[in-house]
Design a protein around this motif. Structure first.
Motif, PDB file in Angstrom:
ATOM      1  N   ALA A   1      30.661   5.913  -2.402  1.00 44.31           N
ATOM      2  CA  ALA A   1      30.340   6.829  -3.492  1.00 44.31           C
ATOM      3  C   ALA A   1      30.124   8.247  -2.969  1.00 44.31           C
ATOM      4  CB  ALA A   1      29.106   6.344  -4.248  1.00 44.31           C
ATOM      5  N   ARG A   2      29.550   8.369  -1.783  1.00 44.33           N
ATOM      6  CA  ARG A   2      29.400   9.705  -1.197  1.00 44.33           C
ATOM      7  C   ARG A   2      30.769  10.345  -0.998  1.00 44.33           C
ATOM      8  NH1 ARG A   2      25.757  11.761   3.945  1.00 44.33           N
ATOM      9  NH2 ARG A   2      26.526  13.885   3.934  1.00 44.33           N
ATOM     10  N   GLY A   3      31.728   9.548  -0.590  1.00 43.13           N
ATOM     11  CA  GLY A   3      33.086  10.066  -0.431  1.00 43.13           C
ATOM     12  C   GLY A   3      33.636  10.617  -1.736  1.00 43.13           C
ATOM     13  N   TRP A   4      33.368   9.925  -2.848  1.00 44.06           N
ATOM     14  CA  TRP A   4      33.809  10.435  -4.156  1.00 44.06           C
ATOM     15  C   TRP A   4      33.102  11.751  -4.484  1.00 44.06           C
ATOM     16  CZ3 TRP A   4      32.317   5.152  -6.678  1.00 44.06           C
ATOM     17  CH2 TRP A   4      33.193   4.155  -6.229  1.00 44.06           C
ATOM     18  N   ASP A   5      31.803  11.811  -4.210  1.00 46.13           N
ATOM     19  CA  ASP A   5      31.028  13.024  -4.508  1.00 46.13           C
ATOM     20  C   ASP A   5      31.585  14.235  -3.772  1.00 46.13           C
ATOM     21  OD1 ASP A   5      29.353  11.381  -5.966  1.00 46.13           O
ATOM     22  OD2 ASP A   5      27.736  11.370  -4.489  1.00 46.13           O
ATOM     23  N   GLU A   6      32.099  13.997  -2.577  1.00 46.31           N
ATOM     24  CA  GLU A   6      32.598  15.097  -1.766  1.00 46.31           C
ATOM     25  C   GLU A   6      34.047  15.454  -2.083  1.00 46.31           C
ATOM     26  OE1 GLU A   6      29.776  14.247   2.153  1.00 46.31           O
ATOM     27  OE2 GLU A   6      31.899  13.742   2.213  1.00 46.31           O
TER      28      GLU A   6
ATOM     29  N   LYS B   1      30.600   1.638 -12.351  1.00 44.16           N
ATOM     30  CA  LYS B   1      29.756   0.511 -11.934  1.00 44.16           C
ATOM     31  C   LYS B   1      28.308   0.923 -11.713  1.00 44.16           C
ATOM     32  CE  LYS B   1      29.311  -2.761  -8.053  1.00 44.16           C
ATOM     33  NZ  LYS B   1      29.926  -3.208  -6.785  1.00 44.16           N
ATOM     34  N   TYR B   2      28.098   2.178 -11.284  1.00 43.23           N
ATOM     35  CA  TYR B   2      26.764   2.618 -10.883  1.00 43.23           C
ATOM     36  C   TYR B   2      26.066   3.488 -11.934  1.00 43.23           C
ATOM     37  CZ  TYR B   2      28.760   1.190  -6.438  1.00 43.23           C
ATOM     38  OH  TYR B   2      29.370   0.473  -5.442  1.00 43.23           O
ATOM     39  N   VAL B   3      26.791   3.844 -13.012  1.00 39.07           N
ATOM     40  CA  VAL B   3      26.173   4.670 -14.068  1.00 39.07           C
ATOM     41  C   VAL B   3      26.416   4.027 -15.435  1.00 39.07           C
ATOM     42  CG1 VAL B   3      26.131   6.875 -12.830  1.00 39.07           C
ATOM     43  CG2 VAL B   3      28.217   6.172 -14.038  1.00 39.07           C
TER      44      VAL B   3
ATOM     45  N   GLY C   1      25.986  16.397  -5.896  1.00 38.93           N
ATOM     46  CA  GLY C   1      24.552  16.130  -5.932  1.00 38.93           C
ATOM     47  C   GLY C   1      24.118  15.580  -7.275  1.00 38.93           C
ATOM     48  N   MET C   2      24.733  16.085  -8.367  1.00 44.95           N
ATOM     49  CA  MET C   2      24.366  15.561  -9.679  1.00 44.95           C
ATOM     50  C   MET C   2      24.802  14.112  -9.834  1.00 44.95           C
ATOM     51  SD  MET C   2      25.050  16.959 -13.549  1.00 44.95           S
ATOM     52  CE  MET C   2      26.656  16.181 -13.808  1.00 44.95           C
ATOM     53  N   MET C   3      26.000  13.773  -9.360  1.00 43.54           N
ATOM     54  CA  MET C   3      26.439  12.377  -9.476  1.00 43.54           C
ATOM     55  C   MET C   3      25.526  11.449  -8.684  1.00 43.54           C
ATOM     56  SD  MET C   3      28.750  11.811 -11.631  1.00 43.54           S
ATOM     57  CE  MET C   3      28.603  10.098 -11.190  1.00 43.54           C
ATOM     58  N   LYS C   4      25.082  11.905  -7.526  1.00 45.24           N
ATOM     59  CA  LYS C   4      24.153  11.083  -6.753  1.00 45.24           C
ATOM     60  C   LYS C   4      22.857  10.882  -7.536  1.00 45.24           C
ATOM     61  CE  LYS C   4      22.755  10.355  -1.970  1.00 45.24           C
ATOM     62  NZ  LYS C   4      21.525   9.595  -2.198  1.00 45.24           N
ATOM     63  N   ALA C   5      22.413  11.924  -8.232  1.00 47.30           N
ATOM     64  CA  ALA C   5      21.206  11.810  -9.045  1.00 47.30           C
ATOM     65  C   ALA C   5      21.424  10.843 -10.216  1.00 47.30           C
ATOM     66  CB  ALA C   5      20.799  13.182  -9.569  1.00 47.30           C
ATOM     67  N   LEU C   6      22.579  10.917 -10.857  1.00 48.72           N
ATOM     68  CA  LEU C   6      22.860  10.044 -11.996  1.00 48.72           C
ATOM     69  C   LEU C   6      22.904   8.574 -11.578  1.00 48.72           C
ATOM     70  CD1 LEU C   6      25.632  12.069 -13.921  1.00 48.72           C
ATOM     71  CD2 LEU C   6      23.144  12.188 -14.147  1.00 48.72           C
TER      72      LEU C   6
ATOM     73  N   HIS D   1       0.826  -1.214   0.000  1.00 46.37           N
ATOM     74  CA  HIS D   1       0.000   0.000   0.000  1.00 46.37           C
ATOM     75  C   HIS D   1       0.860   1.263   0.000  1.00 46.37           C
ATOM     76  CE1 HIS D   1      -2.684  -3.091   1.856  1.00 46.37           C
ATOM     77  NE2 HIS D   1      -3.504  -2.582   0.972  1.00 46.37           N
ATOM     78  N   PHE D   2       1.983   1.206   0.726  1.00 41.77           N
ATOM     79  CA  PHE D   2       2.929   2.315   0.759  1.00 41.77           C
ATOM     80  C   PHE D   2       4.335   1.765   0.568  1.00 41.77           C
ATOM     81  CE2 PHE D   2      -0.654   3.976   3.186  1.00 41.77           C
ATOM     82  CZ  PHE D   2      -0.763   5.286   2.715  1.00 41.77           C
ATOM     83  N   VAL D   3       5.151   2.505  -0.194  1.00 43.39           N
ATOM     84  CA  VAL D   3       6.554   2.153  -0.380  1.00 43.39           C
ATOM     85  C   VAL D   3       7.378   3.376  -0.010  1.00 43.39           C
ATOM     86  CG1 VAL D   3       8.333   1.425  -2.008  1.00 43.39           C
ATOM     87  CG2 VAL D   3       5.987   0.549  -2.248  1.00 43.39           C
ATOM     88  N   SER D   4       8.328   3.193   0.896  1.00 43.89           N
ATOM     89  CA  SER D   4       9.209   4.279   1.321  1.00 43.89           C
ATOM     90  C   SER D   4      10.619   3.966   0.857  1.00 43.89           C
ATOM     91  CB  SER D   4       9.174   4.410   2.850  1.00 43.89           C
ATOM     92  OG  SER D   4      10.105   5.382   3.286  1.00 43.89           O
ATOM     93  N   THR D   5      11.289   4.950   0.261  1.00 45.11           N
ATOM     94  CA  THR D   5      12.653   4.729  -0.226  1.00 45.11           C
ATOM     95  C   THR D   5      13.632   5.581   0.565  1.00 45.11           C
ATOM     96  OG1 THR D   5      12.341   6.417  -1.932  1.00 45.11           O
ATOM     97  CG2 THR D   5      11.913   4.141  -2.553  1.00 45.11           C
ATOM     98  N   GLN D   6      14.668   4.937   1.090  1.00 43.38           N
ATOM     99  CA  GLN D   6      15.709   5.619   1.874  1.00 43.38           C
ATOM    100  C   GLN D   6      17.047   4.949   1.571  1.00 43.38           C
ATOM    101  OE1 GLN D   6      13.914   5.040   5.827  1.00 43.38           O
ATOM    102  NE2 GLN D   6      15.064   3.144   6.067  1.00 43.38           N
ATOM    103  N   MET D   7      17.423   4.961   0.297  1.00 42.84           N
ATOM    104  CA  MET D   7      18.571   4.187  -0.168  1.00 42.84           C
ATOM    105  C   MET D   7      19.738   5.082  -0.578  1.00 42.84           C
ATOM    106  SD  MET D   7      16.577   3.002  -3.584  1.00 42.84           S
ATOM    107  CE  MET D   7      17.731   3.340  -4.884  1.00 42.84           C
ATOM    108  N   ARG D   8      20.907   4.479  -0.659  1.00 43.06           N
ATOM    109  CA  ARG D   8      22.106   5.189  -1.095  1.00 43.06           C
ATOM    110  C   ARG D   8      22.836   4.304  -2.099  1.00 43.06           C
ATOM    111  NH1 ARG D   8      24.813   9.385   0.890  1.00 43.06           N
ATOM    112  NH2 ARG D   8      23.748   9.344   2.891  1.00 43.06           N
ATOM    113  N   VAL D   9      22.610   4.557  -3.390  1.00 40.54           N
ATOM    114  CA  VAL D   9      23.280   3.778  -4.429  1.00 40.54           C
ATOM    115  C   VAL D   9      24.779   4.079  -4.375  1.00 40.54           C
ATOM    116  CG1 VAL D   9      23.444   3.335  -6.908  1.00 40.54           C
ATOM    117  CG2 VAL D   9      21.221   3.856  -5.875  1.00 40.54           C
ATOM    118  N   GLY D  10      25.586   3.031  -4.264  1.00 42.63           N
ATOM    119  CA  GLY D  10      27.033   3.217  -4.136  1.00 42.63           C
ATOM    120  C   GLY D  10      27.521   3.315  -2.705  1.00 42.63           C
TER     121      GLY D  10
END
Length: 433
Positions: A95-100, A426-428, A118-123, A82-91
């Motif tokens: 990967a967050r370390g690379w973004d920063e 690997k992620y894009v 932020g754009m890489m996280k979106a991609l 009935h409800f789906v909640s998303t709280q994920m971190r691809v990579g």
């Protein structure tokens, strides 16, 4: 919705999950969830098992008839939701370390939702969310998808543009503002009303009232503002705040205090104190606490995470839809004609009335002076970045960066983009044929 109410949490091994479970327990009378399915990927199995065991202990202590299921099979989990909640971190946090870190080498900000990071996280993230939506279209087409995954506004806009799933985005920033005001004036949040204008992580509070009496002017006079643990605590320029006649989101420090924030990031990186490294330490500590077999409640330490209170907002939103409450919440929704200077299909962050049919934006009383151009520029970047994520076009990705107010050299940005895409290969895969 039938006798049983099923909620699926994508990214169930997240450190935020105990707060979500606490919310389901607290609001069970009005929102009687019977089945909670926590879903994760094989790399997240260890965390899923730790968090899942804590969730089961919390439910057991509550004595409520709630079933907690753990699985790595997303399709099996989504069936009949009935409800789906998303709280994920691809990579994951790597990967967050690379973004920063990578943007800093090119003299640009590195942040998980703002600028190049932020754009890489979106991609990385948008294609995965669209895959989840395709599964939902087949297995639970009438379910609501409540997206917390960052960059939340961009991800939600991509879902609205490219799928048939009913989706609303949410963020912890608005509820953090309410909690700040509640503590400041020593009143419950139910007596406070704030008007939010803008985009996710790019909003201004243009109206603050307690029991119908405006408090905005006195807050502006003393430089009042709210903050979060995941954004450096640099002071605002008082003249700017008074000129705006509104209180900016703490994420706007990346724009209004760009040089100072960049210097702070560069200094932190040299000392090994990037946000990714800090979060890694916090999460390691949290999961050590979660493992304790006597623990059967959300630990206080969770509030140190940058997304604290998100789960409270998520449960309130689910409950409001389920009960057709018509209450006001600050959400990420399709613009329509709410902000006339943006496209109708843009995703914006504003106050909405929540019903069983979704969230309806409330007309805006005032857009703060000097903000329209910035909102338009960032929305142009966001729309181009979404197109790049879906098509795998490097040209669109560079065009998106060129439109971003924090990009100071397209030549440097192109080199940075190439390095970031290669590191994230690997992620894009959409960018690699």
């Amino acid at each position: 919705m039938g006798d049983r109410l099923k909620v699926v949490v994508i990214g169930g091994g997240s450190s935020y999950t105990p707060e979500l479970i606490e919310g389901f327990i607290t609001h069970y009378d009005a929102f009687p969830v019977t089945d909670i399915v926590l879903v994760d990927i094989p790399e997240g199995r260890h965390k899923l098992e730790i968090v899942g065991a804590l969730a089961q202990r919390m439910v057991q202590r509550s004595t409520l008839p709630i079933s907690i299921t753990l699985t790595l099979d997303r399709k099996e989990a989504l069936s009949g939701a009935h409800f789906v909640s998303t709280q994920m971190r691809v990579g994951l946090l790597e990967a967050r370390g690379w973004d920063e870190s990578i943007p800093l080498r090119y003299g640009m900000l590195g942040q998980e939702t703002t600028g190049a990071g932020g754009m890489m996280k979106a991609l990385r993230t948008i294609p995965v969310l669209l895959d989840i939506c395709r599964d939902m279209e087949a297995l639970c087409p009438d379910a609501w998808l409540l997206n917390f995954t960052n960059p939340a506004g961009m991800v939600t806009e991509a879902i609205m543009k490219h799928t048939r799933i009913r989706s609303i985005g949410l963020c912890n920033s608005p509820i953090a503002a309410y909690k700040w005001l509640s503590g400041l004036y020593q009143v419950p949040t139910t007596r406070i009303y704030c008007e939010f204008v803008g985009l996710n992580h790019l909003h201004w509070i243009s109206r603050i009232e307690i029991d119908g009496t405006s408090k905005l002017e006195e807050l502006l006079a003393v430089g009042g503002s709210y903050s979060a643990s995941n954004v450096p605590q640099l002071a605002w320029n008082d003249t700017l705040i008074r000129s705006l006649g509104a209180i900016p989101s703490y994420y706007l420090k990346y724009y209004y205090l760009h040089r100072e924030m960049l210097e702070e990031q560069q200094s932190a990186a040299v000392k090994g104190e990037t946000r990714a490294e800090t979060v890694k330490r916090l999460e390691d500590e949290l999961f050590d606490i979660y493992k304790q077999p006597e623990l059967a409640e959300k630990p206080k330490q969770l509030e140190l995470r940058g997304g604290a209170y998100y789960s409270e907002a998520a449960v309130h939103l689910m409950k409001a839809i389920h009960t057709d409450s018509f209450e006001v919440q600050t959400l990420n929704v399709m613009n329509g004609d709410t902000l006339a200077f943006l496209p109708s299909d843009a995703c914006i962050e504003v106050n909405c009335v929540v019903t069983k049919n979704g969230a309806v934006p409330i007309p805006i009383e005032r857009v703060p002076d000097g903000t329209i151009g910035l909102i338009q520029a960032v929305k142009t970047y966001e729309s181009l970045a979404i197109e790049a994520a879906v098509t795998g076009s490097r040209e669109k990705a560079l065009l998106a960066l060129s439109a971003h107010p924090l990009t100071d050299s397209v030549t440097s940005a192109e080199s940075m983009l190439s390095e970031m895409l290669e590191r994230n290969r690997k992620y894009v895969p959409q960018f690699f044929g």
